[in-house]
Design a protein around this motif. Sequence first.
Motif, short mmCIF file in Angstrom:
data_model
loop_
_atom_site.label_atom_id
_atom_site.label_comp_id
_atom_site.label_asym_id
_atom_site.label_seq_id
_atom_site.Cartn_x
_atom_site.Cartn_y
_atom_site.Cartn_z
N GLY A 342 0.83 -1.20 0.00
CA GLY A 342 0.00 0.00 0.00
C GLY A 342 0.86 1.25 0.00
N GLU A 343 0.24 2.38 0.24
CA GLU A 343 0.95 3.66 0.25
C GLU A 343 1.79 3.80 1.52
OE1 GLU A 343 1.30 6.13 -1.88
OE2 GLU A 343 0.13 5.16 -3.45
N TYR A 344 2.92 4.51 1.41
CA TYR A 344 3.75 4.75 2.59
C TYR A 344 3.43 6.09 3.24
CZ TYR A 344 6.53 7.66 -0.58
OH TYR A 344 6.94 8.60 -1.49
N GLU A 345 2.63 6.91 2.57
CA GLU A 345 2.19 8.18 3.13
C GLU A 345 0.68 8.25 3.05
OE1 GLU A 345 5.63 11.48 2.43
OE2 GLU A 345 4.52 10.86 0.65
N GLY A 346 0.11 9.17 3.77
CA GLY A 346 -1.34 9.33 3.74
C GLY A 346 -1.89 9.54 5.14
N GLN A 347 -3.05 10.16 5.18
CA GLN A 347 -3.68 10.49 6.46
C GLN A 347 -4.60 9.37 6.97
OE1 GLN A 347 -2.73 13.16 8.05
NE2 GLN A 347 -1.45 13.84 6.32
N ASP A 348 -4.86 8.37 6.11
CA ASP A 348 -5.79 7.32 6.52
C ASP A 348 -5.20 6.50 7.66
OD1 ASP A 348 -3.82 6.40 4.87
OD2 ASP A 348 -5.04 4.82 3.97
N ASP A 349 -6.09 5.87 8.41
CA ASP A 349 -5.67 5.09 9.57
C ASP A 349 -5.25 3.68 9.21
OD1 ASP A 349 -6.24 7.28 11.16
OD2 ASP A 349 -8.32 6.65 11.49
N ASP A 350 -5.31 3.33 7.94
CA ASP A 350 -4.98 1.98 7.51
C ASP A 350 -3.46 1.80 7.54
OD1 ASP A 350 -5.06 -0.56 6.53
OD2 ASP A 350 -5.34 0.02 4.44
N MET A 351 -2.95 1.23 8.62
CA MET A 351 -1.52 1.05 8.79
C MET A 351 -1.09 -0.25 8.12
SD MET A 351 1.36 2.13 9.85
CE MET A 351 0.89 3.50 10.90
N ASN A 352 -0.04 -0.18 7.31
CA ASN A 352 0.52 -1.37 6.71
C ASN A 352 2.02 -1.40 7.00
OD1 ASN A 352 1.98 0.09 4.48
ND2 ASN A 352 -0.13 0.64 3.93
N GLU A 353 2.65 -2.51 6.66
CA GLU A 353 4.06 -2.67 7.00
C GLU A 353 4.94 -1.67 6.26
OE1 GLU A 353 4.96 -6.74 6.22
OE2 GLU A 353 4.02 -7.45 8.08
N ARG A 354 4.57 -1.32 5.05
CA ARG A 354 5.36 -0.34 4.31
C ARG A 354 5.31 1.03 4.98
NH1 ARG A 354 4.24 1.96 -1.82
NH2 ARG A 354 6.37 2.68 -2.25
N LYS A 355 4.13 1.44 5.38
CA LYS A 355 3.98 2.73 6.06
C LYS A 355 4.72 2.72 7.40
CE LYS A 355 0.03 4.83 5.74
NZ LYS A 355 -1.40 5.22 5.93
#
Length: 1021
Positions: A342-355
């Motif tokens: 997924g994206e490494y930046e962004g305001q969403d609360d969806d946390m992934n390992e890349r972020k």
Amino acid sequence: METHMPDFALPSSHPTLNGQKTAKSARDSFSAYNSKYLTVSQNWSSWHRSRTNGALEASVVSYRSSVINNYMDGTQGGARDKASPSGLHFRDSKRKVDYVLAYHYRRRLAQHVPIAASPEPTRGSASVGLVWNGSTREGRAEPQQQQQQQDDGQHALREWPGLPGLEVVELSPLDALEEEKRLQREEYERNLLEAGLEIEKDPENKSQGLSFVRIHAPWQVLSREAELLKIKMPTKKMYEITEEKGILKTINEIWCKLTEPLQPQVPQQENTKMKTLSYPFSREKMYLYNIKDKDTFFDNATRSRIVREILKRTSTKARNSMGIGTLIANNVYDAAYPLHDGEYEGQDDDMNERKLLYQEWARYGVFYKFQPIDLIRKYFGEKIGLYFAWLGLYTEFLIPSSVVGIIVFLYGCVTIESDIPSKEMCDQRNAFTMCPLCDKFCDYWNLSSACATARASHLFDNPATVFFSIFMALWATMFLEQWKRLQMRLSYFWDLTGLEEEEEHPRPEYETKLLQKKLKNKNITTENSNENEKEKLTWSDRMPGYAANFGLILFMIMLTFSAVFGVIVYRITTAAALSFSTNETTRSNVRVTVTATAVILNLVVVLILDEIYGAVAKWLTEIEIPKTEKTFEERLVLKAFLLKFVNSYASIFYVAFFKGRFVGRPGRYVYVFESYRMEECAPGGCLMELCIQLSIIMLGKQLIQNNLFEIGIPKLKKLLRKLKDERTEPKETDTNQSKDPQQWDLDYVLEPFTGLTPEYMEMIIQFGFVTLFVASFPLAPLFALLNNIIEVRLDAKKFVTELRRPDTVRAKDIGIWYNILSGIGKLSVIINAFVIAVTSDFIPRLMYQYAYSQNGTMHGFINHTLSYFNVSQLKAGTQPENSLFAQEVSFCRFKDYREPPWSPHQYEFSKQFWAVLSARLAFVILFQNLVMFLSVLVDWIIPDIPKDISEQIKKEKTLLVDFFLKEEHEKLKLIESFIARDKRKHRSGTKSKRTRAASFSQCHRSPKGSFTSFSSQHTVV
């Protein structure tokens, strides 16, 4: 290329063609015709609505959906808008996208030819194919068969008048190439489906553009491949890790509390004292594993690794392709890569390992924190995880060496005022009249004018540098030993112990060369064929590559030496030119000007040759045709390291060991080009100049090559690729294109991962700067530390934000790089011994103080090292013109140990010269053996495998055996209980029906068919 026709339902107007023999002849006719013409439907939609061709429509739909799952839904319903919101799943939002294939397509731009017209033979290399029901079968005709195929094609069309709306299209060479690529893609994707993978593909709605093939591996494929690859997976069994006891435990607890603010905020294992027992996956022992959810049992990195293995071994008939590597090399596909999370930046609360990696690792703002090595390994794989673990340990070890280097430098600063030789040199009362530095235009000069150089030399040429050289040799040994221990610890926690070497697939270039060899020797092999013997490339096939390697590597090394010699000539000629200047300031700063400009010029040459040598090393390795990627990487590393090592250190070796050694003496100087004297060392010695050379090249490479190039070049490549795509693709509106770009679109524009060789190479060269000549530059570890603090975050940001996600590769060590590090560590002992003995004044000072000084002090050392020369013996034309020296000069001084003019053996080497030379050689031998002994002692004292890890590995093996025995015992008890229950049922049945049971037993006396024998067999098992 072999031509195939698709199976389709024939029209009812041709009942005679329903037989197999007639159908085969019809296919052959069309195969002949398609060598020049492409036959397509003029009204494709009317065919789908026709009941006459209902079977044809069904076969087409079945074929397309079998090759491309969900493709028909996407084209009929415009389902691109229904894409997964996360961009990581198929359109059903359930199946994960484990891998992506990207390719550029181009629709046909061909001229239409009427069927009735008599087709003319094609010119040039134009090839054509037959397209039927959306599926193309293409063939190439030999020149002598074109006319025959042409006639057969016309006859076939006349035999098939019932096929409505056919149109003949003549293919251009470019169209034929696109058709061939499309055929290879369809065949490859069909083979992937046969391997069990599931595929989703974008519709091709534009005349040309970029399309993606998304691949999902279902559970059956994952479990099958995990078993084949022997991937270790966690079982249900967990055991407690034995902790250290006593003082070590207390120290560890204190260290953890102190470093708590430095720990990255990443999810940790709930109970760090427990470890899950792992075992290679087996479908027969599914009950052993902790499978809560089949969709998440294999993480994303493992899933992409499994799919990559399938892509590597899946072949196509076209061009004898043996996997995705060959197809990418042939431009059938542009790229193949797993998706980021997924994206490494962004305001969403969806946390992934890349972020998470970006926030806690890949930002410069978290430079002070430790690296989340376990998360790096989980996301990028073991090979990249080991690189960052090694880089982190190397950076940590630079901290104590930097502190000691600063102390050594400060010691030089503190003792500079009490240094007697530099005081004597700066004392203007000591009238040491020195011989001219050049012929004719240079005047005599006072030694006191070189006071600044002498004082600066003491900062690096003092007794503390000897201690620092010994310390750095032991430091290198301890670093390598500690890395072996850390590597073993990581192998244990990452379940890499007992990792077997996986069988690698041959490289596409090797397969291509092997195919050419087979075609060349086709006649010979058919006569004397041995099918059991697998053909491979021999040394004779590679001999041209080996010869080219030897010749070009030798040429490149000579080119490096020539560049160094060119810089030397520049220094000599520039010094001579500036000496002619009428400006007094210019003449007085000749040495500083020449040294500074020459070092900068040398840095530019080193940077340019470094880039050239990297490309040349890669090309030389390619013409060697290594079989596997591992062999290719090892040979590339050796060539690149050899060339870059020589390039980086050649000028430094010259200043350290050769400059000023072959100058000659007044009256008998050594000349270059018959008019330029060889350059001499500064009055304070060559060590100061060596320090300047080393520092500028090291800092220049780190700042320009390692940082600016790493930041700028990927961004420049990304911009150029974006401009190229915008220029090549026409601006057409795609109705099925989603508004937001999906993850595969975002990852495609990133730079492809090309391996860890450049990352390791720059650190290995830096390791050489830190260890090889550290006696001349004690601050080298400090500058390396400052660079590495930035380098860790720079590499992290590059991997997380600028590169496509690399394929996960399991590795239990850093490979050939450890051997190179070990070799540099041993070489550093020898080089530092010679730097101290030959380049510095440490040995001459020691000899003077204890052998020649009258009072055991350093008073008189400068006078002792200067020899006399009678100026009347200067060659004609070399005497200074218009000398402005204050007094009459009869004798001038020069730095050397030679007999005076009044000696019977004038100007020959004195006894002091041979005594100092003997002491220098003795010091080299003593220093080398002492440091080597201490290194071996450190190696012997520090075990390669930590004691607690060794015990845990033994404990894990025992627990694994016990766990298996327990599970098998429970399984056996369950089977026996079932058999015993069946026996009781059988006995109760025999008592109620004895007569029937007796007759039944008479009819079935065979032990193989009896239930008793069946039960006994299972009980034994």
